[in-house]
Design an enzyme around this catalytic site. Structure first.
Site, PDB file in Angstrom:
ATOM      1  N   THR A 176      -1.946  -6.299   0.392  1.00  0.00           N
ATOM      2  CA  THR A 176      -0.724  -6.931  -0.099  1.00  0.00           C
ATOM      3  C   THR A 176      -0.405  -6.450  -1.516  1.00  0.00           C
ATOM      4  O   THR A 176       0.764  -6.210  -1.860  1.00  0.00           O
ATOM      5  CB  THR A 176      -0.897  -8.467  -0.093  1.00  0.00           C
ATOM      6  OG1 THR A 176      -1.098  -8.889   1.252  1.00  0.00           O
ATOM      7  CG2 THR A 176       0.315  -9.165  -0.680  1.00  0.00           C
TER       8      THR A 176
ATOM      9  N   HIS B 227       1.313  -3.206  -1.347  1.00  0.00           N
ATOM     10  CA  HIS B 227       2.750  -3.352  -1.064  1.00  0.00           C
ATOM     11  C   HIS B 227       3.508  -3.701  -2.346  1.00  0.00           C
ATOM     12  O   HIS B 227       4.604  -3.190  -2.603  1.00  0.00           O
ATOM     13  CB  HIS B 227       2.991  -4.454  -0.025  1.00  0.00           C
ATOM     14  CG  HIS B 227       2.549  -4.096   1.356  1.00  0.00           C
ATOM     15  ND1 HIS B 227       3.145  -3.136   2.118  1.00  0.00           N
ATOM     16  CD2 HIS B 227       1.533  -4.588   2.113  1.00  0.00           C
ATOM     17  CE1 HIS B 227       2.531  -3.047   3.296  1.00  0.00           C
ATOM     18  NE2 HIS B 227       1.546  -3.919   3.317  1.00  0.00           N
TER      19      HIS B 227
END
Lengths: 366, 366, 366, 366
Positions: free
Chosen positions: A62, A65
């Site tokens: 995450t 990202h």
């Protein structure tokens, strides 16, 4: 409790003691990368909050990202936020209404914060509460000297578990939740996708009693590592003959359990094809978009059970994770590959993004 | 498939051809011991039955009761019966309406025979059918060259499992059923009583994913073996301080799971005392008589779940057992300690009854 | 055991004795419709089979596909087969190795026939055996005077259950299996699609303890009937505001359980949207082709459980169905709408296909 | 929300303002009875507590023990305590760190208070936490104008549920927890003992989908009421022929589920005798002392599951209870028989203790 130090002009070091500011890795603009603020305003715990001095923190997919600022990140992440949600640290201060914990306690924490007012939060399933905010995603996170979380999100770390492991309780908990939800004991298990969490799932599934583990991926070194961690086979998913091979090893019927951790749309159909009638598929990997899926042959005729897996159960998964770690059977040394001082965050992210590293840690206060 | 040469003494072919008779160990009188009949009439399979040539057979604690002719045996066992219910062999002949199996297949079998007409038998729980007859207890058993069982009681043996292990599927299945019913994956487990099945339960629980296993008994060598098989502690139950020790290793709360395999009335209360609130106790050991039991503190206030364990699930347990064996993690070498030719049955029983042997096998046609 | 007198017209005994032939509705060509053969060769039961004289039979949606000869039927159904799989009758003859049943017993039967050799068949889940053949689909069925099924597929009918109801055990069993798999007790339930089985599911779910039932369809009279059977709301699915309405009645969270019985691709997304986090969706309806589906928002983030439902559990569902019928709470009178003599099969099918009838029965030997 | 007028006698405003004192029924001495203090010091909520003005409260069997000062009460209850733990009221004041609720909200509450630090409390099973304190037993309770409980023990009452029902959520929750733990949907159920909670269990089991309910007791009027609430049979347990009668109605096998609510030692053996193999027995009733129990025939050979039931799941049981109430199928009118002003507490207790009343309420602020 004073103002944020960045508010103050150069030469005021004397006034801005370590009590007032901290280092923090934050999303400084709507684009690539993160920046390190050496003088971020120190957060204040509310009456029911705990302030934790971070020892080590892990970099998650995450966070990649967020670093790369892809569509998902651009749509979700508020610019300015302190990132990071995997950590271990020591309680520095507790709010006035905190009753359970004291400063000095070594802790990790659950990054999913909710108001505990809906059905799931009130019945042992707070991991799927509807109003969840995630630290490092929706509110300030742990890539910093200090992080604030509610008292009810604190997990005291067992003395025999090292910081290096406690720093990755969050993703390890994803793996444990997936494995335990699917109930692998004495069963054959296919792990589809052996990224960070998929690799963790290999060692977790083996420790949790899976009889034989098969892994698929398109990354040969990761498949090789999966074998070392306990998979009896590591198949390159690009050659679909693996499905027949698995069937030949499972009475011609297929595996008992699939753990889908790739999020690759093509892998969905393949994995269900390798699953026996009446089997269980636990889905953790997130496809980037809707999948065109044959419900009849994959689920309905087969009489399968499909489990959506999100986060970790609070706190059942954490107890299971501790039990598995105390069993001495989890092998994480080859999964947690690198550690960098937080100041070297650019190198840390590069190592993780390149694939040279698997789980990469930031050392914050060590 | 040829007959065992010891069957046919020179010159007796005409009167007692191999087709007509066999060796059989049977209960020859209402008293101590068994006798070997060299010329027992060969059994005939019915239309839906299978005739199996026995390779090896295991001696069970039940057989000891029959040998010793205790009250239970005197009340249940018909004099004249061929004893024995643990075996591996090869199909010699199939009845006219048998459709699934052929002669020559290596098989073991479920010794619990029922009509498959009641609720449990028709819903996957034939192990608790109300009209069950057990081979070697209620009808002729497997301590003989040949045994007849219904086709639906046949279990084909996986090629990679040796006869020595397949001969003890019955008690190993007891252990697997108990462990799997209690769901030990990632849990702490207390095994109360490490006789034959208790020791098997240690290695099964470890392979099935128990995080830490504690054992109690009053036999120090068995406790030592339990440790070698994977128990982290083996406590002498006569010193009750073990309960506090277990609590100190389980957050002060007690174990998640108790497997009661001793049948000792005193052990019941102790084991429940060592069980955490909300834990699971699976009961396999049979107390010799009713137990005076505090339901309030042991079960009701604790919110515990208690499981009565009988036999093995047909066939779920057998599939689980095969899966665990194929995982390579079951350690049975120190549990199956002795093998004797069936002719030496007196020595075999003496070894088992003295405790010098744990699981003792009879070699019938090897 | 003599034949029903209406079978035999005077003077035809010599050519087509009752022992030799029977009436049968069969697929006479690769096209529309079925034909009635008055002199079909009477089937012979094998050693383990039972020959049943059919009293009443139900027309299923599957039979409509066979009648209409759509792509599915053209690809699966062998021309010449006797159709029909829902029935009640009386045992006329049993094979030589049959042990459980006698001629004269009133029975229904499970139409899914398998060899009972795979994992599921041997562990209480024969409904998802891999080698299943369905009567009336893969082998001769029950739209005939006589039908043959294996002994192990026979279900004796409780004396207090009338033939009219016993004739529809097959689809009622689909509804019961779906409802019981999803565990509706004290839960809110959305039934998506109230065709024959969906309507049955309404009354079953109510009898099984669902707290409140919501139904969707695009057929207003069926929705009205769903309300009479116990649904608190019957929504026209074409107006998507129903999802908000359901949420407003379920703490803003959504229903606990979805039973998907429409097979309509659009309904899949809608139903999952109406399901609360952590809810259960049981899928029975078969979409005509693959569905483009958002796994992330529908299953993974929600932490849902999805159950593929196929057939009925053998025999657990049948016992549950009997229990629900004996409770007196199932209301089937408005669902079983028409009965026709088998000779009027064309009218029977027309009534069913037009939607004027819901469940339509053929009276064969009444 | 105005104060109860009886609080303030003319002329006493200065010494005992409504802010400072309240009426409270408390244990005034180590002996029979309770006393009403008109000027009990008003409790102060802590930072995380809620102060509730009690509308109605229910008298529990536990309160009868406290009234009668039996051995249990003498050993557990601190003299001076305000008694009572079943109530409905309105939030009057919230502590400084309370975030979820506001004054004016109509609420009931869970009387089991714990620190939420042990395994069960942190995994959705706080009802069996090891450090539980019960209001009205271990700390001041609700037979008073005001009661303090932690915020996390508050349950907002659904607007469509009347005060009379909300006042008995505690015992109704016991019944719901027992019924739901045993999973009665489409099953036959024996309820052993139809006191207050047993009667509630009859209507709950019926609403939750039990197919047929059998009740036993030694009180004919209660058995008659059990029948009106939905039991198909109400047996006088003193005539043991009821066991055969139940078997004759359950295929000769016995009931699927036993709910033991009598605590009568003799009933334990009888109820297990009436339970089928593989059945479930949920134990709520507390025997006064240890029971001599045949584990072999009652649990082990039968392969039964026994569930210890304590309190109510927090909050799963409460949600289930609300769902069942909203279904409109719970019939409580004949169970909640009497209401008295709190000043008439002596008459209220007499009505309850005599058995003339079943559930008796005290009206506190109505």
């Amino acid at each position: 409790m004073t103002l944020h130090p960045s508010h103050t002009a150069p030469g005021v070091e004397i006034k801005t003691s370590p009590r007032d500011t901290m280092r923090a890795l934050y999303k400084h603009h709507a684009g690539l990368g993160l920046a390190l603020d050496p003088n971020r305003r120190r957060p204040e715990p509310g009456p029911r909050d705990v302030l934790i001095r971070v020892t080590k923190a892990g970099i998650c997919g995450t966070d990649r990202h967020i670093w790369q600022w892809d569509d998902w990140a651009a749509g979700r992440i508020p610019v300015g936020i302190v990132t990071g949600h995997e950590f271990v640290g020591v309680i520095e201060e507790v709010g006035s209404a905190v009753t359970k914990y004291q400063p000095g306690l070594r802790v990790s924490g659950e990054g999913h914060v909710c108001s505990h007012t809906d059905y799931n939060a009130r019945t042992g399933n707070a991991h799927i509460a509807t109003d969840t905010q995630i630290i490092g995603v929706d509110r300030d996170g742990c890539f910093a000297d200090l992080v604030v979380i509610p008292e009810e999100n604190v997990w005291p770390v067992h003395p025999s578990i090292p910081d290096k492991v406690a720093a990755v309780f969050d993703p390890l908990g994803n793996a444990v939740h997936t494995v335990m939800a699917a109930d692998v004991s004495a069963k054959t298990v296919l792990i589809s996708g052996v990224g960070i969490i998929g690799l963790m799932a290999v060692t977790v599934a083996r420790a949790a009693g899976a009889s034989r583990i098969f892994a698929t991926d398109i990354n040969p070194p990761r498949l090789e590592l999966a074998r070392r961690l306990g998979a009896v086979e590591g198949y390159d998913a690009r050659d679909e003959s693996w499905i027949d091979d698995i069937r030949s090893q499972t009475r011609g019927e297929g595996v008992d359990v699939v753990l889908e951790m790739s999020g690759a749309p093509g892998a969905f159909g393949q994995s269900f094809h390798a699953l026996r009638n009446g089997g269980v598929a636990a889905l953790l990997g997130l496809p980037a978009k809707p999948v065109t899926f044959d419900f009849n042959s994959n689920i309905i005729f087969k009489g399968c059970t499909v489990l959506g897996i999100n986060g970790r159960k609070i706190w059942e998964t954490w107890y299971q994770m501790e039990a598995l770690l105390l069993s001495g059977r989890l092998e994480l040394d080859e999964i947690i590959t690198h550690e960098y001082p937080i100041e070297d965050f650019e190198q840390a992210f590069a190592t993780m993004i390149s694939g040279d590293g698997i789980k990469v840690l930031l050392n914050v206060n060590t």
